[in-house]
Design a protein around this motif. Structure first.
Motif, PDB file in Angstrom:
ATOM      1  N   ASP A 196       8.931   4.671  -9.667  1.00  0.00           N
ATOM      2  CA  ASP A 196       8.541   4.514  -8.262  1.00  0.00           C
ATOM      3  C   ASP A 196       9.232   5.556  -7.384  1.00  0.00           C
ATOM      4  O   ASP A 196       8.671   6.037  -6.412  1.00  0.00           O
ATOM      5  N   GLN A 197      10.472   5.873  -7.740  1.00  0.00           N
ATOM      6  CA  GLN A 197      11.267   6.784  -6.907  1.00  0.00           C
ATOM      7  C   GLN A 197      11.088   8.247  -7.315  1.00  0.00           C
ATOM      8  O   GLN A 197      11.672   9.129  -6.692  1.00  0.00           O
TER       9      GLN A 197
ATOM     10  N   THR B 160       9.828  -6.056  -3.842  1.00  0.00           N
ATOM     11  CA  THR B 160      10.315  -4.716  -4.169  1.00  0.00           C
ATOM     12  C   THR B 160      11.770  -4.522  -3.753  1.00  0.00           C
ATOM     13  O   THR B 160      12.239  -3.401  -3.639  1.00  0.00           O
TER      14      THR B 160
ATOM     15  N   LEU C  48      14.255  -7.926   2.991  1.00  0.00           N
ATOM     16  CA  LEU C  48      12.845  -7.794   3.349  1.00  0.00           C
ATOM     17  C   LEU C  48      12.522  -8.794   4.446  1.00  0.00           C
ATOM     18  O   LEU C  48      13.145  -9.845   4.560  1.00  0.00           O
TER      19      LEU C  48
ATOM     20  N   THR D   7      17.781  -2.289   4.456  1.00  0.00           N
ATOM     21  CA  THR D   7      16.361  -2.518   4.178  1.00  0.00           C
ATOM     22  C   THR D   7      16.009  -2.212   2.725  1.00  0.00           C
ATOM     23  O   THR D   7      14.880  -2.452   2.307  1.00  0.00           O
TER      24      THR D   7
ATOM     25  N   THR E 130       2.728  -7.260   5.208  1.00  0.00           N
ATOM     26  CA  THR E 130       4.084  -6.694   5.178  1.00  0.00           C
ATOM     27  C   THR E 130       4.040  -5.263   4.653  1.00  0.00           C
ATOM     28  O   THR E 130       3.312  -4.967   3.716  1.00  0.00           O
ATOM     29  N   GLY E 131       4.823  -4.382   5.257  1.00  0.00           N
ATOM     30  CA  GLY E 131       4.995  -3.035   4.706  1.00  0.00           C
ATOM     31  C   GLY E 131       3.807  -2.131   4.900  1.00  0.00           C
ATOM     32  O   GLY E 131       3.597  -1.204   4.146  1.00  0.00           O
TER      33      GLY E 131
ATOM     34  N   SER F 223       9.459  -3.472   6.900  1.00  0.00           N
ATOM     35  CA  SER F 223       9.947  -3.946   5.613  1.00  0.00           C
ATOM     36  C   SER F 223       9.101  -3.393   4.476  1.00  0.00           C
ATOM     37  O   SER F 223       7.923  -3.102   4.644  1.00  0.00           O
ATOM     38  N   LYS F 224       9.761  -3.268   3.294  1.00  0.00           N
ATOM     39  CA  LYS F 224       8.982  -2.958   2.101  1.00  0.00           C
ATOM     40  C   LYS F 224       8.169  -4.198   1.725  1.00  0.00           C
ATOM     41  O   LYS F 224       8.418  -5.300   2.230  1.00  0.00           O
ATOM     42  N   LYS F 225       7.236  -4.035   0.781  1.00  0.00           N
ATOM     43  CA  LYS F 225       6.422  -5.176   0.341  1.00  0.00           C
ATOM     44  C   LYS F 225       7.307  -6.197  -0.363  1.00  0.00           C
ATOM     45  O   LYS F 225       8.317  -5.836  -0.977  1.00  0.00           O
TER      46      LYS F 225
ATOM     47  N   GLU G  92      14.737  -0.058  -6.842  1.00  0.00           N
ATOM     48  CA  GLU G  92      13.454   0.238  -7.503  1.00  0.00           C
ATOM     49  C   GLU G  92      13.626   1.100  -8.741  1.00  0.00           C
ATOM     50  O   GLU G  92      14.699   1.650  -8.995  1.00  0.00           O
TER      51      GLU G  92
END
Lengths: 203, 139
Positions: A80-81, A72, A60, A56, A198-199, A67-69, A76
Motif C-alpha cells: 500500500d505504501q 486501515t 480513525l 491520524t 469516511t476518507g 480520516s483514513k478508511k 499499513e
C-alpha cells in the motif's frame, strides 16, 4: 507586523506605568518580550500538525474526510505504501531503498515537524525566562533561572493557553467535517456525499 | 531527501540562534558591568553623603516619589532616608532591568537613554516569592 505594533504599544504602556524609558519599534522586535510571544505560537502550531500527522496513522474518525478508511489503522503494508520492492519508477530513491534509509524517509515528515516543535518550544523557554525575569526585576523580585522557569506557572500558562486553542480547533474540525461541507475544498467531502462516508476528500 | 530537508533545518537553526542572539546576550557582560558600576556609584555617593550625586543616579520616577513622600527637594529628602551600609558588592543580574546585590543591601536599576539609573534601593528580601521591601522606590 501587526503583532509587533500592538505588542510594542502594550509593552510601552506597561513601561510608562513603571516610569521607565520607552522602547523603539526595532528595539521591541528584538526584545525577549516579543520573541516569547512569537515562539509560543510557533511551537503550538508545529505541535498541532505533528500530532495531526502522526495520530491520524492510528486514530480513525468514522464519517470524517480527514480520516483514513475504517480498518486501515496503523502504518499499513509495504504494498500500500509502495516501498522497497513495491516502489515504482517515480518513487523517491529512499522509498525504494531498504533498511534505515527507508525507515527514516518513512518517518521524515513527522520527525521534521516534531523537531521544529521541540526547537521552538525550547526557544519559547529561553526567550520566556528572559522576558519573565525582566518583569520580575521591574516588580522588585529576584530573577529565576531556566530550570525554575520551565516548571513555573508563567511558562505553562503560555504553553497550555496555546495548546487548548489548537486542540479545540482540530477536534471541532474533525467532527464538523462529518456533517458540514465546503464545496470545492479538499478538506471537505463532496457536497452530496453521505454523512457516514469516511476518507473521501473532495479535491 | 536529506538534500531537501537539510536547508530547512539549517534555516530553523539559524532562526533559533538569531533569537538567542537578539535577546542581547552578546553584550551582556558590558551591560552587567555598567549596571554594577551605576549601583556602586550610587552607594558610594550615599556613603560619602554626597546627596546631589546620589540624586543624579536615581531614576526619575523614584526621585519624584522620594520628593513627594518627604515634601522636600531630592538631596534634602535623601539625606533624611535611612539607607543601611551596603557592604561589599556580591553580584549583579541583568535581564532588561538589573539587580545589584551587596552584602547588606540590594539595589534595582533600569536602563535609560542616559544610562543605568537606580529605581529602588535599601531593599531586603522577603519570605516566599514576595517582592523585596525597599526603603526607596518609584510608584
Amino acid at each position: 507586523m501587526g503583532q509587533a505594533f500592538a505588542g510594542r504599544a502594550e509593552f510601552n504602556s506597561q513601561l510608562a506605568v513603571d516610569g521607565l524609558a520607552q522602547v523603539g519599534f526595532w528595539q521591541y522586535v528584538s526584545s525577549s518580550d516579543f520573541a516569547v510571544d512569537v515562539t509560543e505560537n510557533w511551537q503550538s502550531e508545529y505541535l498541532q500538525f505533528f500530532l495531526y500527522i502522526t495520530a491520524t496513522v492510528w486514530l480513525l474518525q468514522r464519517g470524517s474526510p480527514e480520516s483514513k478508511k475504517m480498518g486501515t489503522a496503523g502504518t499499513e503494508g509495504d504494498k500500500d505504501q509502495r516501498v522497497g520492492p513495491h516502489a515504482g519508477p517515480d518513487s523517491p530513491s529512499w522509498a525504494r531503498a531498504t533498511g534505515w534509509r527507508q525507515g527514516l524517509f518513512s518517518r521524515s515528515l513527522g520527525l521534521v515537524m516534531g523537531g521544529i516543535f521541540v526547537l521552538s518550544w525550547l526557544a519559547q523557554s529561553i526567550t520566556g525566562v528572559a522576558a519573565y525575569n525582566e518583569q520580575r526585576l521591574r516588580d522588585l523580585q529576584a530573577p529565576v533561572d531556566w530550570s525554575q522557569y520551565v516548571v513555573s506557572a508563567d511558562f505553562w500558562a503560555r504553553t497550555l493557553q496555546n495548546w487548548q486553542s489548537e486542540f479545540l480547533a482540530i477536534a471541532s474540525m474533525a467532527v464538523l467535517s462529518i456533517y458540514l461541507r465546503q464545496r470545492g475544498s479538499p478538506e471537505s467531502k463532496p457536497v452530496g456525499t453521505s454523512h457516514t462516508a469516511t476518507g473521501i476528500e473532495g479535491g | 531527501m536529506a538534500r531537501r530537508i537539510l536547508p530547512i533545518l539549517a534555516a530553523f537553526g539559524a532562526a533559533a540562534l538569531a533569537l538567542v542572539g537578539v535577546c542581547g546576550c552578546s553584550d551582556l557582560s558590558e551591560l552587567r558591568d555598567g549596571a554594577a558600576a551605576a549601583a556602586a556609584h550610587f552607594r558610594q555617593a550615599v556613603q560619602a553623603q554626597d546627596w546631589a550625586a546620589a540624586c543624579e543616579a536615581l531614576a526619575p520616577a523614584s526621585r519624584d516619589e522620594l520628593e513627594q513622600n518627604n515634601k522636600a527637594p531630592c538631596p534634602q529628602a535623601l539625606g533624611g532616608q535611612e539607607l543601611p551600609d551596603a557592604g561589599r558588592a556580591r553580584h549583579t543580574d541583568v535581564h532588561g532591568e538589573a539587580m545589584a546585590v551587596f552584602a547588606q543591601d540590594t539595589v534595582f536599576l533600569a536602563h535609560f537613554p542616559s544610562g543605568w539609573k537606580v529605581t529602588a534601593a535599601g531593599c531586603q528580601q522577603q519570605p516566599g516569592d514576595r517582592p523585596y521591601r525597599c526603603a526607596l522606590k518609584g510608584r
